[in-house]
Design a protein around this motif. Sequence first.
Motif, PDB file in Angstrom:
ATOM      1  N   LEU A   1       0.820  -1.213   0.000  1.00  0.00           N
ATOM      2  CA  LEU A   1       0.000   0.000   0.000  1.00  0.00           C
ATOM      3  C   LEU A   1       0.860   1.271   0.000  1.00  0.00           C
ATOM      4  O   LEU A   1       0.382   2.339  -0.376  1.00  0.00           O
ATOM      5  N   GLY A   2       2.100   1.141   0.456  1.00  0.00           N
ATOM      6  CA  GLY A   2       2.979   2.304   0.522  1.00  0.00           C
ATOM      7  C   GLY A   2       2.623   3.254   1.637  1.00  0.00           C
ATOM      8  O   GLY A   2       2.867   4.470   1.538  1.00  0.00           O
ATOM      9  N   VAL A   3       2.056   2.735   2.744  1.00  0.00           N
ATOM     10  CA  VAL A   3       1.651   3.570   3.857  1.00  0.00           C
ATOM     11  C   VAL A   3       1.701   2.744   5.135  1.00  0.00           C
ATOM     12  O   VAL A   3       1.463   1.536   5.123  1.00  0.00           O
ATOM     13  N   GLN A   4       2.043   3.407   6.233  1.00  0.00           N
ATOM     14  CA  GLN A   4       2.054   2.708   7.510  1.00  0.00           C
ATOM     15  C   GLN A   4       0.636   2.608   8.055  1.00  0.00           C
ATOM     16  O   GLN A   4      -0.104   3.603   8.093  1.00  0.00           O
ATOM     17  N   LEU A   5       0.260   1.402   8.508  1.00  0.00           N
ATOM     18  CA  LEU A   5      -1.079   1.170   9.027  1.00  0.00           C
ATOM     19  C   LEU A   5      -1.103   1.093  10.550  1.00  0.00           C
ATOM     20  O   LEU A   5      -2.089   1.486  11.181  1.00  0.00           O
ATOM     21  N   ILE A   6      -0.030   0.553  11.129  1.00  0.00           N
ATOM     22  CA  ILE A   6       0.008   0.312  12.563  1.00  0.00           C
ATOM     23  C   ILE A   6       1.280   0.911  13.147  1.00  0.00           C
ATOM     24  O   ILE A   6       2.378   0.729  12.599  1.00  0.00           O
ATOM     25  N   VAL A   7       1.129   1.624  14.267  1.00  0.00           N
ATOM     26  CA  VAL A   7       2.270   2.108  15.038  1.00  0.00           C
ATOM     27  C   VAL A   7       2.420   1.147  16.214  1.00  0.00           C
ATOM     28  O   VAL A   7       1.524   1.037  17.068  1.00  0.00           O
ATOM     29  N   ARG A   8       3.536   0.464  16.262  1.00  0.00           N
ATOM     30  CA  ARG A   8       3.740  -0.604  17.240  1.00  0.00           C
ATOM     31  C   ARG A   8       4.849  -0.207  18.212  1.00  0.00           C
ATOM     32  O   ARG A   8       5.946   0.165  17.802  1.00  0.00           O
ATOM     33  N   THR A   9       4.543  -0.276  19.503  1.00  0.00           N
ATOM     34  CA  THR A   9       5.558  -0.057  20.542  1.00  0.00           C
ATOM     35  C   THR A   9       5.605  -1.291  21.423  1.00  0.00           C
ATOM     36  O   THR A   9       4.852  -2.244  21.235  1.00  0.00           O
ATOM     37  N   THR A  10       6.477  -1.280  22.431  1.00  0.00           N
ATOM     38  CA  THR A  10       6.589  -2.454  23.306  1.00  0.00           C
ATOM     39  C   THR A  10       5.344  -2.638  24.155  1.00  0.00           C
ATOM     40  O   THR A  10       5.045  -3.754  24.606  1.00  0.00           O
ATOM     41  N   ARG A  11       4.590  -1.579  24.378  1.00  0.00           N
ATOM     42  CA  ARG A  11       3.439  -1.678  25.271  1.00  0.00           C
ATOM     43  C   ARG A  11       2.090  -1.490  24.590  1.00  0.00           C
ATOM     44  O   ARG A  11       1.057  -1.819  25.169  1.00  0.00           O
ATOM     45  N   SER A  12       2.073  -0.945  23.374  1.00  0.00           N
ATOM     46  CA  SER A  12       0.771  -0.651  22.754  1.00  0.00           C
ATOM     47  C   SER A  12       0.819  -0.821  21.239  1.00  0.00           C
ATOM     48  O   SER A  12       1.892  -0.910  20.642  1.00  0.00           O
ATOM     49  N   LEU A  13      -0.372  -0.869  20.687  1.00  0.00           N
ATOM     50  CA  LEU A  13      -0.537  -0.965  19.228  1.00  0.00           C
ATOM     51  C   LEU A  13      -1.605   0.042  18.844  1.00  0.00           C
ATOM     52  O   LEU A  13      -2.721   0.015  19.378  1.00  0.00           O
ATOM     53  N   ASN A  14      -1.267   0.949  17.952  1.00  0.00           N
ATOM     54  CA  ASN A  14      -2.209   1.991  17.535  1.00  0.00           C
ATOM     55  C   ASN A  14      -2.293   2.059  16.019  1.00  0.00           C
ATOM     56  O   ASN A  14      -1.277   1.862  15.328  1.00  0.00           O
ATOM     57  N   LEU A  15      -3.476   2.334  15.536  1.00  0.00           N
ATOM     58  CA  LEU A  15      -3.676   2.508  14.101  1.00  0.00           C
ATOM     59  C   LEU A  15      -3.371   3.941  13.695  1.00  0.00           C
ATOM     60  O   LEU A  15      -3.711   4.886  14.415  1.00  0.00           O
ATOM     61  N   THR A  16      -2.727   4.119  12.577  1.00  0.00           N
ATOM     62  CA  THR A  16      -2.604   5.440  11.967  1.00  0.00           C
ATOM     63  C   THR A  16      -3.971   5.816  11.396  1.00  0.00           C
ATOM     64  O   THR A  16      -4.906   4.999  11.335  1.00  0.00           O
ATOM     65  N   ASP A  17      -4.110   7.066  10.966  1.00  0.00           N
ATOM     66  CA  ASP A  17      -5.381   7.474  10.338  1.00  0.00           C
ATOM     67  C   ASP A  17      -5.670   6.614   9.107  1.00  0.00           C
ATOM     68  O   ASP A  17      -6.804   6.183   8.879  1.00  0.00           O
ATOM     69  N   ALA A  18      -4.614   6.375   8.311  1.00  0.00           N
ATOM     70  CA  ALA A  18      -4.786   5.519   7.129  1.00  0.00           C
ATOM     71  C   ALA A  18      -5.138   4.103   7.550  1.00  0.00           C
ATOM     72  O   ALA A  18      -5.983   3.430   6.922  1.00  0.00           O
ATOM     73  N   GLY A  19      -4.529   3.624   8.646  1.00  0.00           N
ATOM     74  CA  GLY A  19      -4.811   2.283   9.131  1.00  0.00           C
ATOM     75  C   GLY A  19      -6.231   2.128   9.615  1.00  0.00           C
ATOM     76  O   GLY A  19      -6.884   1.098   9.374  1.00  0.00           O
TER      77      GLY A  19
END
Length: 297
Positions: free
Chosen positions: A44-62
Amino acid sequence: MDRLLTLEVFRRVVECNGFSAAARDLGVSNAAVSKAVKDLEARLGVQLIVRTTRSLNLTDAGAAYYQQACAVLDALAEADEQVRAEATSPRGRLKVSAPMSMGLTTLSDALPDFCRQYPDILLDLHMSDEVLDLVNGGFDLAIRGGLLQDSSLKARKLLDLDRIVCAAPSYLEARGHPASPQDLSAHDALVFAGSDAPETWPLFSADGMQAVSVKPRLRINNSIALKAAAMQGLGLALLPNVYVREEIASGALVDAVPGWRGEAQALYAVYPEQREVSRKVRVFLDFLVEHFRTLQA
Protein backbone atom coordinates in the motif's frame (compact mmCIF):
# COMPACT_ATOMS: atom_id res chain seq x y z
CA MET A 1 0.26 -14.66 1.38
CA ASP A 2 -3.19 -14.54 -0.22
CA ARG A 3 -4.63 -11.00 -0.20
CA LEU A 4 -7.85 -12.00 1.58
CA LEU A 5 -5.85 -13.93 4.17
CA THR A 6 -3.63 -10.87 4.61
CA LEU A 7 -6.71 -8.73 5.25
CA GLU A 8 -7.93 -11.26 7.81
CA VAL A 9 -4.53 -11.19 9.56
CA PHE A 10 -4.58 -7.39 9.65
CA ARG A 11 -8.12 -7.42 11.04
CA ARG A 12 -7.24 -9.92 13.77
CA VAL A 13 -4.16 -7.92 14.78
CA VAL A 14 -6.36 -4.86 15.29
CA GLU A 15 -9.17 -6.70 17.06
CA CYS A 16 -6.84 -8.77 19.27
CA ASN A 17 -4.79 -5.63 19.98
CA GLY A 18 -1.50 -7.35 19.33
CA PHE A 19 0.53 -9.48 16.95
CA SER A 20 1.08 -12.35 19.39
CA ALA A 21 -2.60 -12.56 20.32
CA ALA A 22 -3.57 -12.51 16.63
CA ALA A 23 -1.07 -15.27 15.89
CA ARG A 24 -2.55 -17.46 18.66
CA ASP A 25 -6.10 -16.75 17.40
CA LEU A 26 -5.20 -17.66 13.82
CA GLY A 27 -2.96 -20.60 14.74
CA VAL A 28 0.10 -19.26 12.95
CA SER A 29 3.52 -17.99 14.04
CA ASN A 30 4.26 -14.49 15.27
CA ALA A 31 6.69 -14.11 12.38
CA ALA A 32 3.99 -14.96 9.83
CA VAL A 33 1.64 -12.34 11.27
CA SER A 34 4.36 -9.70 11.39
CA LYS A 35 5.40 -10.44 7.81
CA ALA A 36 1.80 -10.29 6.55
CA VAL A 37 1.25 -6.82 8.01
CA LYS A 38 4.66 -5.61 6.84
CA ASP A 39 3.98 -6.87 3.29
CA LEU A 40 0.54 -5.22 3.31
CA GLU A 41 2.03 -1.87 4.32
CA ALA A 42 4.73 -2.21 1.67
CA ARG A 43 2.17 -2.95 -1.05
CA LEU A 44 0.00 0.00 0.00
CA GLY A 45 2.98 2.30 0.52
CA VAL A 46 1.65 3.57 3.86
CA GLN A 47 2.05 2.71 7.51
CA LEU A 48 -1.08 1.17 9.03
CA ILE A 49 0.01 0.31 12.56
CA VAL A 50 2.27 2.11 15.04
CA ARG A 51 3.74 -0.60 17.24
CA THR A 52 5.56 -0.06 20.54
CA THR A 53 6.59 -2.45 23.31
CA ARG A 54 3.44 -1.68 25.27
CA SER A 55 0.77 -0.65 22.75
CA LEU A 56 -0.54 -0.97 19.23
CA ASN A 57 -2.21 1.99 17.53
CA LEU A 58 -3.68 2.51 14.10
CA THR A 59 -2.60 5.44 11.97
CA ASP A 60 -5.38 7.47 10.34
CA ALA A 61 -4.79 5.52 7.13
CA GLY A 62 -4.81 2.28 9.13
CA ALA A 63 -8.15 3.10 10.80
CA ALA A 64 -9.77 3.87 7.44
CA TYR A 65 -8.29 0.75 5.86
CA TYR A 66 -9.47 -1.39 8.78
CA GLN A 67 -13.10 -0.27 8.24
CA GLN A 68 -12.89 -1.03 4.52
CA ALA A 69 -11.22 -4.39 5.10
CA CYS A 70 -13.95 -5.38 7.56
CA ALA A 71 -16.63 -4.44 5.03
CA VAL A 72 -14.98 -6.61 2.36
CA LEU A 73 -14.50 -9.60 4.65
CA ASP A 74 -18.03 -9.34 6.09
CA ALA A 75 -19.58 -9.11 2.61
CA LEU A 76 -17.65 -12.17 1.50
CA ALA A 77 -18.72 -14.10 4.61
CA GLU A 78 -22.36 -13.13 3.95
CA ALA A 79 -22.10 -14.26 0.32
CA ASP A 80 -20.65 -17.58 1.44
CA GLU A 81 -23.48 -18.04 3.91
CA GLN A 82 -26.13 -17.27 1.29
CA VAL A 83 -24.63 -19.80 -1.11
CA ARG A 84 -24.49 -22.44 1.60
CA ALA A 85 -28.11 -21.72 2.50
CA GLU A 86 -29.24 -21.93 -1.12
CA ALA A 87 -27.49 -25.26 -1.50
CA THR A 88 -30.04 -26.75 0.87
CA SER A 89 -33.10 -24.62 0.16
CA PRO A 90 -33.37 -21.80 -2.39
CA ARG A 91 -34.42 -18.61 -0.70
CA GLY A 92 -34.73 -14.88 -1.11
CA ARG A 93 -36.73 -12.45 -3.23
CA LEU A 94 -37.38 -13.45 -6.85
CA LYS A 95 -38.51 -10.47 -8.95
CA VAL A 96 -40.31 -11.51 -12.15
CA SER A 97 -41.89 -9.54 -15.02
CA ALA A 98 -44.72 -11.06 -17.07
CA PRO A 99 -47.29 -9.85 -19.61
CA MET A 100 -50.57 -8.84 -18.02
CA SER A 101 -52.72 -11.45 -19.78
CA MET A 102 -50.25 -14.25 -19.07
CA GLY A 103 -50.02 -13.21 -15.44
CA LEU A 104 -53.80 -13.20 -15.04
CA THR A 105 -54.31 -16.62 -16.61
CA THR A 106 -51.80 -19.44 -16.85
CA LEU A 107 -49.29 -17.97 -14.39
CA SER A 108 -51.73 -17.01 -11.64
CA ASP A 109 -53.14 -20.55 -11.70
CA ALA A 110 -49.69 -22.14 -11.36
CA LEU A 111 -47.77 -19.84 -9.02
CA PRO A 112 -49.39 -21.01 -5.78
CA ASP A 113 -47.88 -24.45 -6.46
CA PHE A 114 -44.43 -22.87 -6.82
CA CYS A 115 -44.86 -20.92 -3.58
CA ARG A 116 -45.83 -24.10 -1.74
CA GLN A 117 -42.84 -25.99 -3.15
CA TYR A 118 -40.37 -23.23 -2.23
CA PRO A 119 -41.66 -21.48 0.91
CA ASP A 120 -38.38 -19.61 1.47
CA ILE A 121 -38.63 -17.77 -1.88
CA LEU A 122 -40.56 -14.49 -1.91
CA LEU A 123 -42.05 -14.31 -5.41
CA ASP A 124 -42.45 -10.68 -6.53
CA LEU A 125 -44.49 -10.71 -9.77
CA HIS A 126 -44.88 -7.52 -11.82
CA MET A 127 -47.52 -7.77 -14.56
CA SER A 128 -47.11 -5.32 -17.43
CA ASP A 129 -47.22 -5.40 -21.21
CA GLU A 130 -44.28 -2.98 -21.34
CA VAL A 131 -40.83 -4.35 -22.15
CA LEU A 132 -38.98 -3.44 -18.97
CA ASP A 133 -35.24 -3.06 -18.43
CA LEU A 134 -34.44 -6.16 -16.39
CA VAL A 135 -31.03 -5.08 -15.09
CA ASN A 136 -31.91 -1.51 -14.09
CA GLY A 137 -35.28 -2.67 -12.77
CA GLY A 138 -33.68 -5.30 -10.56
CA PHE A 139 -35.57 -8.15 -12.21
CA ASP A 140 -34.29 -11.71 -11.99
CA LEU A 141 -36.36 -12.95 -14.93
CA ALA A 142 -39.05 -11.95 -17.43
CA ILE A 143 -41.52 -13.85 -19.59
CA ARG A 144 -41.67 -12.44 -23.11
CA GLY A 145 -43.07 -13.42 -26.48
CA GLY A 146 -41.93 -12.76 -30.02
CA LEU A 147 -38.48 -11.95 -31.30
CA LEU A 148 -35.87 -11.25 -28.64
CA GLN A 149 -34.10 -7.97 -29.28
CA ASP A 150 -31.66 -7.79 -26.36
CA SER A 151 -28.67 -10.05 -27.07
CA SER A 152 -27.28 -9.41 -23.57
CA LEU A 153 -30.05 -11.58 -22.08
CA LYS A 154 -30.14 -15.34 -21.96
CA ALA A 155 -33.35 -17.10 -22.97
CA ARG A 156 -35.10 -20.40 -22.42
CA LYS A 157 -38.04 -21.34 -24.62
CA LEU A 158 -41.25 -22.13 -22.78
CA LEU A 159 -44.00 -22.52 -25.35
CA ASP A 160 -45.02 -22.20 -28.98
CA LEU A 161 -48.12 -20.02 -29.11
CA ASP A 162 -50.74 -20.70 -31.76
CA ARG A 163 -53.39 -18.08 -32.45
CA ILE A 164 -56.96 -19.08 -33.16
CA VAL A 165 -59.73 -17.01 -34.75
CA CYS A 166 -62.43 -17.35 -32.08
CA ALA A 167 -66.08 -16.42 -31.88
CA ALA A 168 -69.03 -17.15 -29.64
CA PRO A 169 -71.62 -19.57 -31.11
CA SER A 170 -74.24 -16.80 -30.82
CA TYR A 171 -72.20 -14.51 -33.06
CA LEU A 172 -71.72 -17.18 -35.74
CA GLU A 173 -75.41 -18.07 -35.66
CA ALA A 174 -76.29 -14.43 -36.25
CA ARG A 175 -73.60 -13.55 -38.80
CA GLY A 176 -72.75 -16.89 -40.39
CA HIS A 177 -69.59 -19.00 -40.43
CA PRO A 178 -66.65 -17.73 -42.53
CA ALA A 179 -65.98 -20.19 -45.36
CA SER A 180 -62.41 -18.92 -45.88
CA PRO A 181 -60.02 -16.41 -44.32
CA GLN A 182 -61.01 -13.75 -46.84
CA ASP A 183 -64.58 -13.89 -45.53
CA LEU A 184 -63.32 -12.43 -42.26
CA SER A 185 -63.20 -8.97 -43.84
CA ALA A 186 -67.01 -8.91 -43.81
CA HIS A 187 -67.18 -9.64 -40.07
CA ASP A 188 -66.75 -7.54 -36.95
CA ALA A 189 -63.21 -7.91 -35.61
CA LEU A 190 -61.98 -7.53 -32.06
CA VAL A 191 -58.37 -6.48 -32.53
CA PHE A 192 -55.35 -6.44 -30.25
CA ALA A 193 -54.23 -2.81 -30.17
CA GLY A 194 -50.69 -3.74 -29.10
CA SER A 195 -49.96 -5.44 -32.42
CA ASP A 196 -47.74 -3.78 -35.03
CA ALA A 197 -50.58 -4.13 -37.59
CA PRO A 198 -53.77 -4.83 -35.62
CA GLU A 199 -56.08 -4.63 -38.64
CA THR A 200 -54.15 -7.21 -40.68
CA TRP A 201 -54.35 -10.86 -39.64
CA PRO A 202 -51.78 -13.16 -41.32
CA LEU A 203 -53.31 -16.66 -41.27
CA PHE A 204 -51.49 -19.89 -42.11
CA SER A 205 -52.55 -23.39 -43.15
CA ALA A 206 -51.08 -26.35 -44.98
CA ASP A 207 -52.05 -24.55 -48.20
CA GLY A 208 -50.05 -21.41 -47.45
CA MET A 209 -50.58 -17.96 -45.97
CA GLN A 210 -53.25 -15.32 -46.46
CA ALA A 211 -53.05 -11.80 -45.03
CA VAL A 212 -56.57 -10.68 -44.22
CA SER A 213 -57.68 -7.08 -43.68
CA VAL A 214 -60.29 -6.98 -40.91
CA LYS A 215 -62.85 -4.38 -39.89
CA PRO A 216 -62.38 -3.42 -36.22
CA ARG A 217 -65.44 -3.27 -34.01
CA LEU A 218 -63.33 -2.97 -30.88
CA ARG A 219 -59.65 -2.32 -30.15
CA ILE A 220 -58.15 -3.37 -26.79
CA ASN A 221 -54.52 -3.81 -25.71
CA ASN A 222 -55.32 -6.83 -23.52
CA SER A 223 -56.09 -10.36 -24.71
CA ILE A 224 -58.23 -11.28 -21.70
CA ALA A 225 -60.52 -8.30 -22.34
CA LEU A 226 -60.73 -9.33 -26.02
CA LYS A 227 -61.70 -12.86 -24.98
CA ALA A 228 -64.45 -11.50 -22.74
CA ALA A 229 -65.83 -9.41 -25.61
CA ALA A 230 -65.73 -12.40 -27.98
CA MET A 231 -67.61 -14.54 -25.44
CA GLN A 232 -70.31 -11.85 -25.35
CA GLY A 233 -70.82 -12.32 -29.08
CA LEU A 234 -69.37 -8.96 -30.12
CA GLY A 235 -67.19 -10.28 -32.93
CA LEU A 236 -64.20 -12.40 -33.98
CA ALA A 237 -60.90 -12.31 -32.08
CA LEU A 238 -57.47 -13.71 -32.96
CA LEU A 239 -56.26 -15.04 -29.62
CA PRO A 240 -53.39 -17.21 -28.32
CA ASN A 241 -54.50 -20.79 -27.78
CA VAL A 242 -53.36 -20.87 -24.15
CA TYR A 243 -55.91 -18.15 -23.29
CA VAL A 244 -58.90 -19.91 -24.85
CA ARG A 245 -58.22 -23.65 -24.34
CA GLU A 246 -60.95 -24.08 -21.74
CA GLU A 247 -63.50 -21.99 -23.64
CA ILE A 248 -62.88 -23.93 -26.87
CA ALA A 249 -63.18 -27.22 -24.99
CA SER A 250 -66.44 -26.18 -23.31
CA GLY A 251 -67.95 -24.71 -26.47
CA ALA A 252 -68.14 -21.17 -25.07
CA LEU A 253 -65.92 -20.16 -27.99
CA VAL A 254 -65.59 -21.77 -31.42
CA ASP A 255 -62.69 -22.02 -33.86
CA ALA A 256 -64.24 -19.85 -36.57
CA VAL A 257 -61.85 -20.82 -39.39
CA PRO A 258 -60.76 -24.44 -38.79
CA GLY A 259 -57.39 -25.34 -40.25
CA TRP A 260 -56.13 -21.77 -40.19
CA ARG A 261 -53.96 -20.28 -37.48
CA GLY A 262 -52.39 -16.94 -36.76
CA GLU A 263 -48.64 -16.47 -37.02
CA ALA A 264 -46.87 -18.70 -34.50
CA GLN A 265 -45.00 -16.96 -31.72
CA ALA A 266 -42.63 -18.41 -29.17
CA LEU A 267 -42.78 -17.60 -25.47
CA TYR A 268 -39.48 -17.30 -23.59
CA ALA A 269 -38.12 -16.85 -20.11
CA VAL A 270 -35.31 -14.30 -20.36
CA TYR A 271 -32.84 -13.30 -17.69
CA PRO A 272 -29.52 -11.48 -17.22
CA GLU A 273 -26.63 -13.90 -17.59
CA GLN A 274 -25.36 -13.31 -14.07
CA ARG A 275 -28.72 -14.48 -12.63
CA GLU A 276 -28.19 -17.97 -14.06
CA VAL A 277 -25.98 -18.95 -11.14
CA SER A 278 -28.76 -18.25 -8.65
CA ARG A 279 -30.53 -21.39 -7.52
CA LYS A 280 -33.82 -19.57 -6.99
CA VAL A 281 -33.78 -18.56 -10.68
CA ARG A 282 -32.88 -22.09 -11.80
CA VAL A 283 -35.71 -23.73 -9.86
CA PHE A 284 -38.20 -21.15 -11.17
CA LEU A 285 -37.04 -21.76 -14.75
CA ASP A 286 -37.49 -25.50 -14.30
CA PHE A 287 -40.94 -24.91 -12.82
CA LEU A 288 -41.99 -22.73 -15.76
CA VAL A 289 -40.73 -25.23 -18.34
CA GLU A 290 -42.68 -28.06 -16.71
CA HIS A 291 -45.81 -25.92 -16.30
CA PHE A 292 -45.91 -24.85 -19.93
CA ARG A 293 -45.08 -28.40 -21.06
CA THR A 294 -48.33 -29.57 -19.47
CA LEU A 295 -50.23 -26.88 -21.39
CA GLN A 296 -49.01 -28.36 -24.69
CA ALA A 297 -49.78 -31.96 -23.72
